[in-house]
Design an enzyme around this catalytic site. Structure first.
Site, PDB file in Angstrom:
ATOM      1  CE  LYS A  57      -4.407  -1.342   0.162  1.00 33.21           C
ATOM      2  NZ  LYS A  57      -5.470  -0.846  -0.745  1.00 33.21           N
ATOM      3  CB  SER A 314      -0.877  -8.182  -1.231  1.00 29.76           C
ATOM      4  OG  SER A 314      -1.923  -8.737  -0.456  1.00 29.76           O
TER       5      SER A 314
END
Length: 331
Positions: A57, A314
């Protein structure tokens, strides 16, 4: 509606890479014969769980915040997130000298709340079952005169997340192992569609697949139906990082033309993927971040067997107690 949308392109991902320099790290690509055997395919695993703030992110957050005009920096930014976007925004804001207020669900993992606070961000907790995070975020931003930073359905966020795809495609090429397929966790779709923009230019033969919880399968259903379909209210999964209500408008417009489909995974599939990532790769993977690995290990379609498959892990921001319980259950 898709005809009026302005969508990011490969050139925007390249521009994002320049804005991230000195902040975002190039994460490694890992592999292990035991994982290949379990999947029935050759897996190359990009460990974004080793990224700054513990997830991909920071890529989108840095690209978005770096473009806030000088006159807007004092008011700062407001974002809503279950945790990983929150930490990315808080870190980018600190590095750029901007205040950040993050609207987070009251049941967000404490490790993610702590990460925001450690970077100097403020946290506003809300009840995800009774309150609307978008409305709260809009009100707080208006009170402060701050910029709102969406978590996925944003031109610059998508382009920023796409730099993970730039790296992965280049790494696979340098290894002499171009990918036949790539599977990425998908919540709102910012990561997977940014990555697909990069692969569409650098490795166009690679087919891109989403992975999501079986009870929260908005991407699978939306792609099959050809229109955005939402999840039923109250659907839950341990994959907190990817429990978005539905695909975004920008991300779905991209996904319709870029994605081959989506895999559904169970919570137990995810737990086992987390255990195998720890056992064979020695990395900590959070539930949502493990969805793509779970898809590969829990039974690939025959068309993908024997192929070379890229997997994005992720994120790695999981509470210690939850992680210990998951590892212990597999002992």
């Amino acid at each position: 509606m898709t005809q009026t949308l302005t969508l990011p392109a490969f050139e925007d991902v390249l521009a994002a890479e320049q804005r991230q320099r000195g902040v975002v790290r190039e994460t490694p690509v890992l592999s292990h014969p035991a994982l290949d055997e379990a999947a029935g395919a050759e897996l190359l695993i990009k460990a974004e769980c080793l990224q700054v703030t513990g997830s991909f992110k920071i890529r989108g957050a840095m690209n978005r915040l770096a473009q806030v005009p000088p006159e807007g920096k004092a008011a700062g930014v407001v974002a809503f997130s279950s945790g990983n976007h929150a930490q990315g925004v808080a870190r980018a804001a600190r590095l750029l000298g901007m205040p950040a207020l993050i609207v987070m669900p009251s049941d967000a993992p404490q490790v993610k709340v702590d990460g925001v606070l450690a970077d100097g961000g403020e946290v506003y907790l809300y009840d995800r079952n009774t309150e609307n995070r978008e409305e709260i975020c809009a009100r707080l931003a208006a009170e402060r005169g701050a910029a709102i930073v969406p978590s996925y359905d944003d031109f610059d966020i998508i382009a920023g997340q796409g730099t993970a795809g730039l790296e992965f495609a280049r790494q696979a090429e340098a290894m002499g192992k171009p990918l036949d397929h790539l599977i990425s966790p998908a919540g709102g779709g910012g990561l997977i569609n940014g990555v697909a923009l990069a692969f569409g230019q650098l490795s166009p033969a690679t087919k891109i697949w989403a992975a999501e919880p079986e009870a929260h399968d908005d991407w699978a259903r939306s792609l099959e139906a050809g229109e955005i379909l939402a999840n039923a209210p109250g659907t839950r999964s341990i994959c907190d990082a990817i429990l978005t209500p539905q695909p975004g408008y920008l991300t779905f417009a991209l996904g319709q033309r870029q994605l081959a489909g989506a895999f559904r995974v169970s919570d137990e599939d995810v737990r086992e993927a987390m255990r195998m990532a720890f056992r064979y790769l020695r990395v900590v993977a959070e539930p949502g971040g493990s969805a793509a690995l779970a898809a590969a290990l829990s039974g690939l379609p025959e068309a993908l067997k024997g192929k070379r498959i890229g997997i994005i892990v992720s994120g790695g921001n999981v509470d210690a107690a939850q992680y210990a319980a998951i590892l212990g259950a597999g002992a």
